[in-house]
Enzyme design. Structure first.
Site, mmCIF file in Angstrom:
data_model
loop_
_atom_site.group_PDB
_atom_site.id
_atom_site.type_symbol
_atom_site.label_atom_id
_atom_site.label_comp_id
_atom_site.label_asym_id
_atom_site.label_seq_id
_atom_site.Cartn_x
_atom_site.Cartn_y
_atom_site.Cartn_z
ATOM 1 N N MET A 150 9.380 -0.268 2.445
ATOM 2 C CA MET A 150 8.405 -0.318 3.539
ATOM 3 C C MET A 150 7.480 -1.536 3.446
ATOM 4 O O MET A 150 6.348 -1.495 3.919
ATOM 5 C CB MET A 150 7.572 0.964 3.535
ATOM 6 C CG MET A 150 8.414 2.212 3.716
ATOM 7 S SD MET A 150 7.417 3.680 3.582
ATOM 8 C CE MET A 150 8.704 4.929 3.441
ATOM 9 N N SER A 151 7.969 -2.594 2.819
ATOM 10 C CA SER A 151 7.078 -3.760 2.659
ATOM 11 C C SER A 151 7.895 -5.042 2.701
ATOM 12 O O SER A 151 8.996 -5.068 3.235
ATOM 13 C CB SER A 151 6.353 -3.654 1.311
ATOM 14 O OG SER A 151 7.278 -3.770 0.251
ATOM 15 N N HIS A 163 12.788 14.670 -14.903
ATOM 16 C CA HIS A 163 11.595 13.844 -15.070
ATOM 17 C C HIS A 163 11.810 12.804 -16.180
ATOM 18 O O HIS A 163 11.406 11.644 -16.031
ATOM 19 C CB HIS A 163 10.392 14.728 -15.391
ATOM 20 C CG HIS A 163 9.134 13.951 -15.586
ATOM 21 N ND1 HIS A 163 8.524 13.249 -14.555
ATOM 22 C CD2 HIS A 163 8.392 13.712 -16.689
ATOM 23 C CE1 HIS A 163 7.462 12.634 -15.032
ATOM 24 N NE2 HIS A 163 7.354 12.901 -16.319
ATOM 25 N N SER A 201 4.855 -0.869 -5.660
ATOM 26 C CA SER A 201 4.448 0.446 -6.180
ATOM 27 C C SER A 201 5.069 0.734 -7.550
ATOM 28 O O SER A 201 6.290 0.739 -7.678
ATOM 29 C CB SER A 201 4.917 1.576 -5.260
ATOM 30 O OG SER A 201 4.695 1.271 -3.930
ATOM 31 N N TYR A 245 1.656 1.656 7.037
ATOM 32 C CA TYR A 245 1.579 3.128 7.094
ATOM 33 C C TYR A 245 0.256 3.677 6.562
ATOM 34 O O TYR A 245 -0.102 4.813 6.829
ATOM 35 C CB TYR A 245 2.786 3.793 6.393
ATOM 36 C CG TYR A 245 2.896 3.585 4.899
ATOM 37 C CD1 TYR A 245 2.037 4.237 4.003
ATOM 38 C CD2 TYR A 245 3.864 2.744 4.358
ATOM 39 C CE1 TYR A 245 2.144 4.062 2.635
ATOM 40 C CE2 TYR A 245 3.991 2.564 2.996
ATOM 41 C CZ TYR A 245 3.122 3.221 2.142
ATOM 42 O OH TYR A 245 3.225 3.033 0.790
ATOM 43 N N GLU A 246 -0.491 2.851 5.812
ATOM 44 C CA GLU A 246 -1.823 3.274 5.366
ATOM 45 C C GLU A 246 -2.847 3.135 6.493
ATOM 46 O O GLU A 246 -4.002 3.493 6.326
ATOM 47 C CB GLU A 246 -2.294 2.401 4.194
ATOM 48 C CG GLU A 246 -1.476 2.490 2.945
ATOM 49 C CD GLU A 246 -1.886 1.411 1.939
ATOM 50 O OE1 GLU A 246 -2.964 1.545 1.344
ATOM 51 O OE2 GLU A 246 -1.134 0.427 1.779
ATOM 52 N N ASN A 257 15.166 4.845 -6.607
ATOM 53 C CA ASN A 257 15.876 6.097 -6.306
ATOM 54 C C ASN A 257 17.129 5.778 -5.517
ATOM 55 O O ASN A 257 17.189 4.761 -4.827
ATOM 56 C CB ASN A 257 14.972 7.050 -5.511
ATOM 57 C CG ASN A 257 14.472 6.440 -4.219
ATOM 58 O OD1 ASN A 257 13.670 5.511 -4.229
ATOM 59 N ND2 ASN A 257 14.952 6.945 -3.114
ATOM 60 N N HIS A 309 -0.698 1.773 -7.105
ATOM 61 C CA HIS A 309 -1.183 0.418 -6.808
ATOM 62 C C HIS A 309 -2.588 0.287 -7.383
ATOM 63 O O HIS A 309 -3.494 0.968 -6.958
ATOM 64 C CB HIS A 309 -1.253 0.190 -5.295
ATOM 65 C CG HIS A 309 0.068 -0.097 -4.653
ATOM 66 N ND1 HIS A 309 0.573 -1.359 -4.568
ATOM 67 C CD2 HIS A 309 0.959 0.716 -4.070
ATOM 68 C CE1 HIS A 309 1.737 -1.318 -3.957
ATOM 69 N NE2 HIS A 309 2.003 -0.064 -3.644
ATOM 70 N N HIS A 314 -0.040 -1.660 3.226
ATOM 71 C CA HIS A 314 1.082 -1.290 4.109
ATOM 72 C C HIS A 314 0.539 -0.854 5.455
ATOM 73 O O HIS A 314 -0.559 -0.304 5.550
ATOM 74 C CB HIS A 314 1.869 -0.118 3.514
ATOM 75 C CG HIS A 314 2.346 -0.330 2.112
ATOM 76 N ND1 HIS A 314 1.534 -0.112 1.029
ATOM 77 C CD2 HIS A 314 3.541 -0.747 1.622
ATOM 78 C CE1 HIS A 314 2.215 -0.388 -0.082
ATOM 79 N NE2 HIS A 314 3.432 -0.770 0.255
ATOM 80 N N ALA A 373 9.387 -1.559 -4.660
ATOM 81 C CA ALA A 373 10.183 -0.400 -5.065
ATOM 82 C C ALA A 373 11.016 -0.034 -3.849
ATOM 83 O O ALA A 373 10.507 -0.005 -2.736
ATOM 84 C CB ALA A 373 9.262 0.751 -5.440
HETATM 85 N N1 HPA Z 1 12.914 4.727 1.166
HETATM 86 C C1 HPA Z 1 11.893 3.983 1.619
HETATM 87 N N2 HPA Z 1 11.024 3.398 0.823
HETATM 88 C C2 HPA Z 1 11.182 3.543 -0.495
HETATM 89 C C3 HPA Z 1 12.224 4.308 -1.040
HETATM 90 C C4 HPA Z 1 13.142 4.939 -0.154
HETATM 91 O O1 HPA Z 1 14.095 5.630 -0.556
HETATM 92 N N3 HPA Z 1 12.101 4.248 -2.395
HETATM 93 C C5 HPA Z 1 11.022 3.477 -2.660
HETATM 94 N N4 HPA Z 1 10.458 3.048 -1.509
#
Ligand code: HPA
Length: 270
Positions: free
Chosen positions: A208-209, A245, A29, A83-84, A232, A59, A81, A111
């Site tokens: 998540m991947s 931002h 992502s 989750y989709e 993050n 994506h 994913h 990511a």
């Molecule tokens: N958690 C889960 N998936 C993610 C995160 C996160 O903090 N950042 C980017 N993908």
């Protein structure tokens, strides 16, 4: 031939590119890299028969095939994913397709949130190992068992390639942490309590991947590298909500430049 993707899918993509890529790169992502390969051809997922569609923002859903310094590379911008709502065959379909096209080395990027307190947004992490929280349904488990025959404790990430990636990072002056990636099914981000628990479990980054793709890619005989872009921090004191931002844009830009440099350096060494 694996029969995990349809003949129509394989034939269409194979005829379209008419090339045999050696290296494939899956971009997670918002990860922007490897734009403008030599002799590049681009194929949107939406034009490929019987192929899933990306639904996640950030994506693109495009496969590019071209060369970087003479090495034939396929870049997959976008993945699928669970989750989709995708089933396991959809999630793994880019890996199945790459295997059938003849790819021997696959670089999986994502990511991820930084769990390790030392990581800050914009950092890169080489996945030395993973913890996989994705459930396999019985069809996937059976198909995987039929392929590997003999389950054994395994690292899914290739140690020689990891060595090469660390070398590449050093030469190109890109900071590359090494750590453990936790793959969760999502779709929610982690709770505060989960983050504390994951830190105790020695997890460094969470997303998540990647883990399901790495498991199948290795089972199919490909050499795998995993790289996380820390987008993050899950560390409470400097959480995303306190970041402006402008900072986020700068983070994304720096991480994209670094991952582009690193990927190019790795590909030139494969
Ligand atoms: N958690 C889960 N998936 C993610 C995160 C996160 O903090 N950042 C980017 N993908």
């Amino acid at each position: 031939m694996t029969n995990f993707i349809s003949d129509n899918t394989f034939k269409y993509v194979n005829n379209f590119f008419n090339k045999k890529p050696k290296v494939a790169v899956v971009l997670g992502s918002g990860v922007k890299a490897l734009e403008g390969l030599d002799n590049e051809a681009k194929l949107p997922y939406s034009e490929i028969p019987d192929f899933p569609r990306s639904t996640v923002a950030g994506h693109d859903g495009v496969i590019s095939v071209g060369e970087y310094q003479g090495t034939s590379v396929a870049v997959l911008r976008g993945r699928f994913h669970k989750y989709e709502g995708h089933n396991w065959k959809n999630v793994i379909s880019p890996v199945f397709l790459m295997q059938e096209l003849g790819v021997t080395h696959i670089i999986l990027t994502n990511a991820a949130g930084g769990i390790n307190r030392v990581y800050t947004p914009g950092d890169l992490m080489l996945i030395e190992d993973h913890v996989n929280f994705h459930q396999m349904d019985k069809d996937e488990r059976k198909a995987l068992y039929q392929l590997i025959k003999e389950p054994r404790a395994a690292s899914f990430y290739d140690s020689e390639l990891n060595h090469l990636a660390k070398q590449a990072a050093k030469e190109s002056k890109v900071t590359l942490h090494e750590g453990i990636y936790l793959s969760l099914p999502g779709p929610s981000y982690e709770t505060r309590a989960e983050i504390l628990a994951f830190r105790k479990m020695n997890i460094d980054a969470v997303g998540m991947s990647t883990a399901p793709e790495a498991i199948w890619a290795k089972a199919m005989g490909m050499k795998v590298i995993g790289i996380s872009c820390i987008t993050n921090s899950t560390y409470y004191e400097n959480a995303m909500s306190e970041t402006s931002h402008e900072e986020v844009v700068m983070v994304a830009k720096k991480a994209s430049q670094d991952i582009d440099t690193l990927l190019k350096s790795v590909i030139s060494k494969i």
